[in-house]
Design an enzyme around this catalytic site. Structure first.
Site, mmCIF file in Angstrom:
data_model
loop_
_atom_site.group_PDB
_atom_site.id
_atom_site.type_symbol
_atom_site.label_atom_id
_atom_site.label_comp_id
_atom_site.label_asym_id
_atom_site.label_seq_id
_atom_site.Cartn_x
_atom_site.Cartn_y
_atom_site.Cartn_z
ATOM 1 N N HIS A 209 0.684 -1.339 0.014
ATOM 2 C CA HIS A 209 0.080 -0.057 -0.088
ATOM 3 C C HIS A 209 0.784 1.268 0.063
ATOM 4 O O HIS A 209 0.693 2.183 -0.770
ATOM 5 C CB HIS A 209 -0.799 0.209 1.198
ATOM 6 N N GLU B 262 7.905 -15.040 -27.348
ATOM 7 C CA GLU B 262 9.051 -15.320 -26.539
ATOM 8 C C GLU B 262 10.023 -16.386 -26.793
ATOM 9 O O GLU B 262 11.050 -16.603 -26.174
ATOM 10 C CB GLU B 262 8.722 -15.259 -24.998
ATOM 11 N N CYS C 166 7.341 -5.457 -26.754
ATOM 12 C CA CYS C 166 7.242 -5.204 -25.217
ATOM 13 C C CYS C 166 8.403 -5.353 -24.292
ATOM 14 O O CYS C 166 8.428 -5.174 -23.028
ATOM 15 C CB CYS C 166 6.142 -5.337 -24.790
ATOM 16 N N ARG D 223 18.802 -14.762 -18.158
ATOM 17 C CA ARG D 223 18.559 -13.680 -18.403
ATOM 18 C C ARG D 223 19.058 -12.685 -17.211
ATOM 19 O O ARG D 223 19.243 -11.585 -17.080
ATOM 20 C CB ARG D 223 17.081 -13.056 -18.819
ATOM 21 N N ARG E 258 1.797 -6.106 -16.594
ATOM 22 C CA ARG E 258 2.343 -7.450 -16.131
ATOM 23 C C ARG E 258 1.363 -7.643 -14.794
ATOM 24 O O ARG E 258 1.484 -6.999 -13.827
ATOM 25 C CB ARG E 258 3.857 -7.317 -15.552
ATOM 26 N N ASN F 7 12.990 -9.927 -24.011
ATOM 27 C CA ASN F 7 13.786 -10.195 -22.777
ATOM 28 C C ASN F 7 13.935 -11.840 -22.646
ATOM 29 O O ASN F 7 14.821 -12.303 -22.733
ATOM 30 C CB ASN F 7 13.136 -9.961 -21.538
ATOM 31 N N ASP F 8 12.737 -12.467 -22.734
ATOM 32 C CA ASP F 8 12.912 -13.966 -22.619
ATOM 33 C C ASP F 8 13.231 -14.492 -24.152
ATOM 34 O O ASP F 8 13.995 -15.481 -24.264
ATOM 35 C CB ASP F 8 11.338 -14.395 -22.366
ATOM 36 N N ARG G 276 -1.715 -8.861 -19.870
ATOM 37 C CA ARG G 276 -0.976 -10.052 -20.001
ATOM 38 C C ARG G 276 -1.501 -11.098 -18.902
ATOM 39 O O ARG G 276 -1.438 -10.948 -17.829
ATOM 40 C CB ARG G 276 0.544 -9.875 -19.912
HETATM 41 C C1 PEP Z 1 10.067 -10.248 -22.090
HETATM 42 O O1 PEP Z 1 9.932 -11.499 -21.687
HETATM 43 O O2 PEP Z 1 10.524 -9.564 -22.985
HETATM 44 C C2 PEP Z 1 8.757 -9.738 -21.482
HETATM 45 C C3 PEP Z 1 8.163 -8.630 -21.847
HETATM 46 O O3 PEP Z 1 8.266 -10.301 -20.191
HETATM 47 P P1 PEP Z 1 8.822 -10.216 -18.807
HETATM 48 O O4 PEP Z 1 9.898 -9.579 -18.912
HETATM 49 O O5 PEP Z 1 7.665 -9.920 -18.175
HETATM 50 O O6 PEP Z 1 9.331 -11.971 -18.874
HETATM 51 MG MG MG Z 2 8.788 -12.715 -20.863
#
Ligand code: PEP
Ligand code: MG
Length: 574
Positions: free
Chosen positions: A190, A430, A501, A464, A296, A453-454, A332
């Site tokens: 909070h 991903e 994203c 990662r 997210r 990212n993934d 998502r």
């Molecule tokens: C990603 O994998 O690029 C992504 C946006 O999801 P997260 O970073 O939440 O795994």
């Molecule tokens: Mg991801």
């Protein structure tokens, strides 16, 4: 000087004296003679009214300060303090168990909270904590105990606590509040949420904070999670530099927020925000986000003992949708499992969590989680455009799972007679294989979004989160660019929207590479919007397209980065 580290919860730098806030404790309870019952009832009524008036005043002040939704929390608590059911139960306790008003209202609060938990409706169960909180306030008023250690804040102060209940947070004078540092809590606590809404720095989950405190100053950096006890001169100078830098960047970013992200030769790029809580929406809107490309939802599920209900989720999604309407919000579906466990979703240990039962793969055993999310998203869609995307989709079979879950959710809402609106359905790309077989399922979807990212971790087999593998962790690796190009071509053929994203979209040089490859929608942390907007406005699309084509043949991420870094800031000479 001592340096501690916690979870960044609200960005910005604060330095100054600190004051500690203790959590309010239950006052002592007395037994009474039957003859005193009437006097205790009168004391109870007066205390309840006083508590209600206080809560109302807090709510009004918070709302007047421009936070009507946070204000409504206290308005609801004021109503609870005046609830005849609470009063009747407390009076019954006075009469039957011969305890004073303090003990009676605490007992009544406990019983009422228990009843709410037992109804089986999770939304009501969530109210139980509020009831207990309100009962404690009434009890303290009946006992005449002032709120403990609530600092008067005669001067600007950093508030330090184990944890802070929302009513205490809102009671503190905002104009004297430099920031928060909490020993417990998470970015979704909070206090953290209110700090973000107020725009003041906060660091939470700082282990050892209370024990480390000395009478000297404290400094916190809400962007990094750093906390310095008695910061030395060099640290203070560095923090002041960071604060000044972020102040200037913020002013500049807001002044440019309404400029279109259009290249010099007229190609329009849509800039979207990644958010984790609805409270982040206001800042993203102010910084010019044209919607949310990634909400997210994990934050709604973490740091709590039970799953959020469909109603709670619908309210959270709706808040973000209302903030962005008429721009769309992309929700998502839950991306947990593997390395992101949730206590109430027990899962078997796995040898390779990143390659295990993550994200949508949970639908095989727990479809209910995703169905509730889809129903909540469809309900929120009444307030504005909503898209829903599934994480970690591997192939056409996974896409089909998403479509059938969505159909089931829609049918349930229809059967219930609940108002809802259709949502656009899409997938996160991903997994390299999911892109390579995109032709087999893209056309059944409305959109896809590249989670780079993934995607990078699965393309190069690079964890990662492992700092020892930094050399591989640049998303401008030519292998990743080739996969992005594959995705662009397949999405174009299928006639669906494609965005990015992952963090790559918020890295100005990488964003230019993505535009060069054909990406037209970029979703990023709100703080990156200004830099990416500036980079896009400084280049010709034709030029970045040329560079991207050449970059596909480069041998390393460093080579690709050098190309696009040279174009950041409009230095392309053309
Ligand atoms: C990603 O994998 O690029 C992504 C946006 O999801 P997260 O970073 O939440 O795994
Ligand atoms: Mg991801």
């Amino acid at each position: 000087m001592q340096r501690l580290s916690g979870t960044p919860a609200s960005s910005g730098v604060a330095r100054g004296p600190w004051a500690r806030v203790e959590a309010p404790h239950e006052p002592e309870t007395r037994t009474i003679a039957p003859a005193q019952a009437e006097a205790e009832r009168v004391r109870l009524t007066a205390a309840a009214e006083r508590a209600a008036a206080e809560l109302e005043a807090i709510g009004e002040r918070v709302a007047a300060e421009g936070h009507p939704e946070e204000g409504a929390i206290f308005e609801a608590q004021a109503q609870m303090a005046r609830d005849p059911a609470l009063a009747a139960l407390a009076e019954q306790v006075i009469d039957e168990r011969h305890v004073d008003a303090v003990g009676a209202v605490l007992e009544a609060g406990r019983e009422l909270a228990q009843q709410l938990r037992e109804v089986g409706d999770e939304l009501l169960a969530a109210r139980a904590a509020d009831v207990a909180d309100v009962a404690l306030r009434i009890a303290r008023r009946a006992a005449g105990v002032p709120d403990p250690g609530l600092p008067r804040l005669d001067h600007p102060t950093i508030i330090v606590a184990e944890d802070l209940p929302p009513s205490v947070t809102a009671t503190l004078r905002r104009d004297r509040l430099l920031g928060f540092a909490l020993e417990s809590g998470s970015a979704t606590a909070h206090a953290a949420i209110l700090a973000r809404a107020y725009g003041i720095p906060a660091v939470v989950g700082v282990q050892g904070l209370l024990a480390a405190l000395t009478p000297g100053d404290l400094a916190i950096d809400g962007s990094t999670g750093d906390v310095f006890v008695e910061p030395d001169a060099a640290t203070v100078a560095e923090l002041e530099r960071r604060a000044e830098q972020s102040r200037r960047a913020d002013v500049q970013a807001r002044s440019e927020a309404s400029l279109p992200a259009t290249t010099r030769d007229g190609i329009e790029i849509t800039l979207l925000a990644n958010i984790g809580t609805p409270e982040e929406a206001a800042r993203a809107v102010a910084l010019g986000a044209q919607g949310v490309g990634l909400f997210r939802t994990e934050f709604l599920f973490m740091e709590r003992p039970t799953e959020p209900t469909e109603d709670e989720q619908a309210a959270a999604y709706r808040e973000a949708v209302e903030a962005f309407s008429p721009y769309p919000v992309t929700i998502r579906l839950l991306d947990v499992g593997g390395d992101k466990p949730i206590p109430y979703l027990p899962m078997a240990p796995e040898a390779n969590p990143f390659l295990g039962v993550r994200a949508l793969r949970l639908a095989a055993t727990r479809p209910g989680i995703f169905l509730a999310q889809l129903r909540a998203a469809m309900r929120a869609a009444v307030a504005g455009p909503v898209k829903v995307m599934a994480p970690m989709v591997a192939d056409a079979g996974d896409a089909a799972t998403l479509l059938s879950l969505a159909e089931e959710a829609r049918a349930e809402l229809q059967a219930r007679g609940e108002p809802f609106a259709p949502v656009g359905l899409g997938v996160m790309l991903e997994i390299p294989g999911a892109i390579l077989v995109g032709d087999s399922y893209f056309a059944r979807l409305a959109f896809a979004s590249l989670g780079t990212n993934d995607l990078l971790q699965y393309t190069l087999a690079v964890d990662r989160g492992n700092p020892d593998l930094a050399r591989y962790q640049d998303s401008l690796h030519p292998a990743l660019l080739r996969l992005v190009r594959e995705a662009v071509e397949r999405a174009d053929r299928a006639g669906i929207e494609l965005s990015v994203c992952g963090e790559m979209a918020g890295d100005a040089a990488a964003a230019l590479a993505l535009v060069g490859i054909g990406i037209r929608k970029l979703s990023m942390a709100a703080g990156s919007l200004a830099a990416v907007r500036r980079a896009v406005r400084g280049v010709d699309e034709s030029r970045v397209r040329e560079e991207a084509l050449a970059a596909l043949g480069d041998a390393s991420a460093a080579a690709v980065r050098a190309r696009f870094q040279a174009l950041v800031g409009g230095r392309d000479g053309g």
